[in-house]
Write a protein that holds these residues in place. Structure first.
Motif, PDB file in Angstrom:
ATOM      1  N   ALA A 186       0.834  -1.188   0.000  1.00  0.00           N
ATOM      2  CA  ALA A 186       0.000   0.000   0.000  1.00  0.00           C
ATOM      3  C   ALA A 186       0.872   1.242   0.000  1.00  0.00           C
ATOM      4  O   ALA A 186       1.879   1.314   0.683  1.00  0.00           O
ATOM      5  CB  ALA A 186      -0.895  -0.010   1.247  1.00  0.00           C
ATOM      6  N   ALA A 187       0.452   2.239  -0.755  1.00  0.00           N
ATOM      7  CA  ALA A 187       1.268   3.437  -0.920  1.00  0.00           C
ATOM      8  C   ALA A 187       1.408   4.199   0.388  1.00  0.00           C
ATOM      9  O   ALA A 187       2.391   4.888   0.608  1.00  0.00           O
ATOM     10  CB  ALA A 187       0.647   4.336  -1.988  1.00  0.00           C
ATOM     11  N   GLU A 188       0.392   4.062   1.297  1.00  0.00           N
ATOM     12  CA  GLU A 188       0.434   4.843   2.517  1.00  0.00           C
ATOM     13  C   GLU A 188       1.280   4.206   3.612  1.00  0.00           C
ATOM     14  O   GLU A 188       1.485   4.801   4.663  1.00  0.00           O
ATOM     15  CB  GLU A 188      -0.995   5.058   3.043  1.00  0.00           C
ATOM     16  CG  GLU A 188      -1.707   3.791   3.496  1.00  0.00           C
ATOM     17  CD  GLU A 188      -2.433   3.092   2.358  1.00  0.00           C
ATOM     18  OE1 GLU A 188      -3.247   2.192   2.641  1.00  0.00           O
ATOM     19  OE2 GLU A 188      -2.181   3.449   1.193  1.00  0.00           O
ATOM     20  N   TYR A 217       4.807   1.138   9.497  1.00  0.00           N
ATOM     21  CA  TYR A 217       3.545   1.759   9.884  1.00  0.00           C
ATOM     22  C   TYR A 217       2.488   1.440   8.824  1.00  0.00           C
ATOM     23  O   TYR A 217       2.331   2.185   7.848  1.00  0.00           O
ATOM     24  CB  TYR A 217       3.721   3.273  10.016  1.00  0.00           C
ATOM     25  CG  TYR A 217       4.835   3.663  10.962  1.00  0.00           C
ATOM     26  CD1 TYR A 217       4.581   3.870  12.308  1.00  0.00           C
ATOM     27  CD2 TYR A 217       6.145   3.803  10.501  1.00  0.00           C
ATOM     28  CE1 TYR A 217       5.608   4.223  13.183  1.00  0.00           C
ATOM     29  CE2 TYR A 217       7.173   4.146  11.368  1.00  0.00           C
ATOM     30  CZ  TYR A 217       6.896   4.358  12.709  1.00  0.00           C
ATOM     31  OH  TYR A 217       7.916   4.691  13.568  1.00  0.00           O
ATOM     32  N   PRO A 218       1.765   0.321   8.974  1.00  0.00           N
ATOM     33  CA  PRO A 218       0.762  -0.054   7.970  1.00  0.00           C
ATOM     34  C   PRO A 218      -0.355   0.982   7.833  1.00  0.00           C
ATOM     35  O   PRO A 218      -0.913   1.164   6.762  1.00  0.00           O
ATOM     36  CB  PRO A 218       0.210  -1.384   8.507  1.00  0.00           C
ATOM     37  CG  PRO A 218       1.269  -1.893   9.434  1.00  0.00           C
ATOM     38  CD  PRO A 218       1.876  -0.678  10.044  1.00  0.00           C
ATOM     39  N   THR A 219      -0.708   1.648   8.955  1.00  0.00           N
ATOM     40  CA  THR A 219      -1.709   2.709   8.948  1.00  0.00           C
ATOM     41  C   THR A 219      -1.198   3.851   9.822  1.00  0.00           C
ATOM     42  O   THR A 219      -0.146   3.743  10.452  1.00  0.00           O
ATOM     43  CB  THR A 219      -3.065   2.220   9.492  1.00  0.00           C
ATOM     44  OG1 THR A 219      -2.956   2.005  10.911  1.00  0.00           O
ATOM     45  CG2 THR A 219      -3.489   0.909   8.818  1.00  0.00           C
ATOM     46  N   GLU A 220      -1.942   4.927   9.878  1.00  0.00           N
ATOM     47  CA  GLU A 220      -1.531   6.057  10.696  1.00  0.00           C
ATOM     48  C   GLU A 220      -1.577   5.723  12.182  1.00  0.00           C
ATOM     49  O   GLU A 220      -0.938   6.387  12.990  1.00  0.00           O
ATOM     50  CB  GLU A 220      -2.428   7.264  10.415  1.00  0.00           C
ATOM     51  CG  GLU A 220      -2.226   7.853   9.022  1.00  0.00           C
ATOM     52  CD  GLU A 220      -3.062   9.101   8.811  1.00  0.00           C
ATOM     53  OE1 GLU A 220      -3.851   9.443   9.720  1.00  0.00           O
ATOM     54  OE2 GLU A 220      -2.933   9.737   7.759  1.00  0.00           O
ATOM     55  N   ARG A 221      -2.326   4.688  12.549  1.00  0.00           N
ATOM     56  CA  ARG A 221      -2.477   4.350  13.960  1.00  0.00           C
ATOM     57  C   ARG A 221      -1.654   3.136  14.395  1.00  0.00           C
ATOM     58  O   ARG A 221      -1.317   3.002  15.565  1.00  0.00           O
ATOM     59  CB  ARG A 221      -3.953   4.083  14.289  1.00  0.00           C
ATOM     60  CG  ARG A 221      -4.863   5.288  14.142  1.00  0.00           C
ATOM     61  CD  ARG A 221      -6.217   4.991  14.757  1.00  0.00           C
ATOM     62  NE  ARG A 221      -7.094   6.137  14.747  1.00  0.00           N
ATOM     63  CZ  ARG A 221      -8.189   6.248  15.485  1.00  0.00           C
ATOM     64  NH1 ARG A 221      -8.534   5.255  16.301  1.00  0.00           N
ATOM     65  NH2 ARG A 221      -8.947   7.327  15.434  1.00  0.00           N
ATOM     66  N   LEU A 222      -1.346   2.252  13.491  1.00  0.00           N
ATOM     67  CA  LEU A 222      -0.719   0.978  13.822  1.00  0.00           C
ATOM     68  C   LEU A 222       0.766   0.989  13.472  1.00  0.00           C
ATOM     69  O   LEU A 222       1.159   1.482  12.407  1.00  0.00           O
ATOM     70  CB  LEU A 222      -1.416  -0.150  13.064  1.00  0.00           C
ATOM     71  CG  LEU A 222      -0.891  -1.575  13.268  1.00  0.00           C
ATOM     72  CD1 LEU A 222      -1.096  -2.027  14.709  1.00  0.00           C
ATOM     73  CD2 LEU A 222      -1.580  -2.531  12.304  1.00  0.00           C
ATOM     74  N   ASP A 223       1.598   0.440  14.348  1.00  0.00           N
ATOM     75  CA  ASP A 223       3.026   0.354  14.055  1.00  0.00           C
ATOM     76  C   ASP A 223       3.608  -0.926  14.631  1.00  0.00           C
ATOM     77  O   ASP A 223       3.165  -1.426  15.671  1.00  0.00           O
ATOM     78  CB  ASP A 223       3.776   1.569  14.615  1.00  0.00           C
ATOM     79  CG  ASP A 223       3.718   1.651  16.132  1.00  0.00           C
ATOM     80  OD1 ASP A 223       4.613   1.109  16.799  1.00  0.00           O
ATOM     81  OD2 ASP A 223       2.758   2.266  16.649  1.00  0.00           O
ATOM     82  N   PHE A 224       4.608  -1.454  13.931  1.00  0.00           N
ATOM     83  CA  PHE A 224       5.379  -2.618  14.373  1.00  0.00           C
ATOM     84  C   PHE A 224       6.860  -2.251  14.283  1.00  0.00           C
ATOM     85  O   PHE A 224       7.271  -1.523  13.384  1.00  0.00           O
ATOM     86  CB  PHE A 224       5.115  -3.842  13.489  1.00  0.00           C
ATOM     87  CG  PHE A 224       3.687  -4.288  13.470  1.00  0.00           C
ATOM     88  CD1 PHE A 224       3.172  -5.093  14.475  1.00  0.00           C
ATOM     89  CD2 PHE A 224       2.847  -3.904  12.434  1.00  0.00           C
ATOM     90  CE1 PHE A 224       1.858  -5.507  14.455  1.00  0.00           C
ATOM     91  CE2 PHE A 224       1.528  -4.307  12.406  1.00  0.00           C
ATOM     92  CZ  PHE A 224       1.024  -5.117  13.418  1.00  0.00           C
ATOM     93  N   ILE A 227      -2.729   3.406  18.214  1.00  0.00           N
ATOM     94  CA  ILE A 227      -3.351   4.608  18.763  1.00  0.00           C
ATOM     95  C   ILE A 227      -4.846   4.375  18.850  1.00  0.00           C
ATOM     96  O   ILE A 227      -5.539   4.311  17.831  1.00  0.00           O
ATOM     97  CB  ILE A 227      -3.042   5.840  17.888  1.00  0.00           C
ATOM     98  CG1 ILE A 227      -1.535   6.087  17.821  1.00  0.00           C
ATOM     99  CG2 ILE A 227      -3.762   7.070  18.424  1.00  0.00           C
ATOM    100  CD1 ILE A 227      -1.140   7.182  16.843  1.00  0.00           C
ATOM    101  N   ILE A 228      -5.346   4.233  20.071  1.00  0.00           N
ATOM    102  CA  ILE A 228      -6.775   3.957  20.236  1.00  0.00           C
ATOM    103  C   ILE A 228      -7.592   5.236  20.348  1.00  0.00           C
ATOM    104  O   ILE A 228      -8.800   5.234  20.087  1.00  0.00           O
ATOM    105  CB  ILE A 228      -7.033   3.056  21.458  1.00  0.00           C
ATOM    106  CG1 ILE A 228      -6.505   3.708  22.738  1.00  0.00           C
ATOM    107  CG2 ILE A 228      -6.401   1.680  21.261  1.00  0.00           C
ATOM    108  CD1 ILE A 228      -6.866   2.930  24.004  1.00  0.00           C
ATOM    109  N   VAL A 229      -6.940   6.331  20.738  1.00  0.00           N
ATOM    110  CA  VAL A 229      -7.606   7.630  20.813  1.00  0.00           C
ATOM    111  C   VAL A 229      -6.694   8.673  20.188  1.00  0.00           C
ATOM    112  O   VAL A 229      -5.542   8.819  20.610  1.00  0.00           O
ATOM    113  CB  VAL A 229      -7.933   8.020  22.271  1.00  0.00           C
ATOM    114  CG1 VAL A 229      -8.548   9.413  22.319  1.00  0.00           C
ATOM    115  CG2 VAL A 229      -8.860   7.008  22.915  1.00  0.00           C
ATOM    116  N   THR A 230      -7.168   9.370  19.178  1.00  0.00           N
ATOM    117  CA  THR A 230      -6.379  10.450  18.593  1.00  0.00           C
ATOM    118  C   THR A 230      -6.556  11.715  19.425  1.00  0.00           C
ATOM    119  O   THR A 230      -7.579  11.909  20.093  1.00  0.00           O
ATOM    120  CB  THR A 230      -6.804  10.719  17.135  1.00  0.00           C
ATOM    121  OG1 THR A 230      -8.207  11.024  17.107  1.00  0.00           O
ATOM    122  CG2 THR A 230      -6.537   9.495  16.267  1.00  0.00           C
TER     123      THR A 230
END
Length: 293
Positions: free
Chosen positions: A29-31, A65-72, A147-150
């Motif tokens: 994914a590009a993001e 960082y697969p998404t803005e909230r998730l990271d490994f 990130i469960i709460v922005t």
């Protein structure tokens, strides 16, 4: 196979594998974002042993960082210490606020001395090598955060993190405990104009060792920073933990930290630290460079 390689060989192989696993594929994914960091942390202290130990902890950190909230992320450290009287890397790296890595050396120092401070018959380090310098691959740590709460007008950003520490460090050289660890933390971040406040609390479950009197412990960290310019942010950090081994004291360290974003992709992160409790390092320093792409 890795056990047959020397310390440097283990480090290179693990770093190469981690880099290959985290390279973006053609159909990715590009993001999806990636980050690579390389640094070194230095600490010096007696850790209540009567012997001063100089330590260097040099981690290669690779994050996705697969998404803005998730990271490994995976951290592959190379460790040097001037003596084998303490065991580096007792602490797992909890959360994104950094580590108590070299301060954790005091935990096994206390365990080796025994609760009464005398020589322990269950020392993990052979007596003949206790006064020799040791180096090699440390314990590899894998982490995941979400990130469960922005952050909002009133609410802080809230991000739980979990980690697993793999016993890749040589216990006989005091480069690791030889046990698996796991832990979790939750951190909160809130901006007030140019000021940022960050806090973290966590708990670490240590593997049970017949040679070291390890025990589970809590971790707490806090920071106050100011965005001086668009690329420069000084911070003051307090890092602490309850005693991670029988006979050890709690740990507490103060740090002055500076984050410098050289370009949109390249940054530097450095600190100077001073131990406050007896089981903490007398002083410490660290510098790392990271690249985001």
């Amino acid at each position: 196979m890795l056990k047959k390689l020397p310390g440097v060989g283990k480090f290179v192989v693990c770093a190469t594998l981690a880099s290959a696993l985290l390279q973006p594929g053609e159909g990715g994914a590009a993001e999806t974002g990636f980050s690579v960091g390389l640094g070194a942390e230095y600490a010096s202290g007696t850790y209540r042993t009567g012997t001063r130990t100089e330590s260097v902890y040099a981690p290669l950190t690779i994050a996705v960082y697969p998404t803005e909230r998730l990271d490994f992320s995976v951290e592959i450290p190379y460790v040097y210490q001037s003596s084998g009287t303490v065991t580096s890397g007792v602490f797992g790296r909890v959360g994104s606020g950094g580590t108590m890595a070299m301060a954790g050396a005091s935990a096994s120092a206390a365990a080796m001395r025994g609760p009464q401070g005398g020589a322990s018959p269950t020392s993990a380090v052979p007596e003949s090598s206790a006064d020799k310098s040791q180096s090699g691959l440390g314990d590899i740590i894998a982490k995941a955060g979400y990130i469960i709460v922005t952050e909002g007008e009133r609410l802080p950003e809230i991000r739980p993190t979990v980690f697993v520490k793999f016993p890749t460090g040589d216990r006989d050289k005091a480069l690791g405990t030889g046990e698996y660890d796991a832990g979790a933390s939750i951190e909160a971040t809130k901006w007030f104009g140019d000021w940022v406040v960050w806090g973290e609390g966590g708990y670490v479950y240590q593997g049970k060792s017949e040679l070291l009197a390890l025990k589970d412990y809590a971790v707490y960290n806090g920071a106050l920073g100011y965005q001086l310019t668009n690329r420069l942010r000084p911070m003051v950090i307090i890092k602490g933990a309850t005693a991670p081994a029988e006979g050890a004291t709690s740990l507490l360290e103060a740090r002055a930290r500076l984050k410098w974003q050289l370009t949109d992709s390249v940054g530097l992160d450095g600190y100077l630290g001073k131990g406050i409790t007896d089981s903490s390092p007398d002083y410490s320093a660290g510098l790392s460079a990271y690249y985001d792409y």
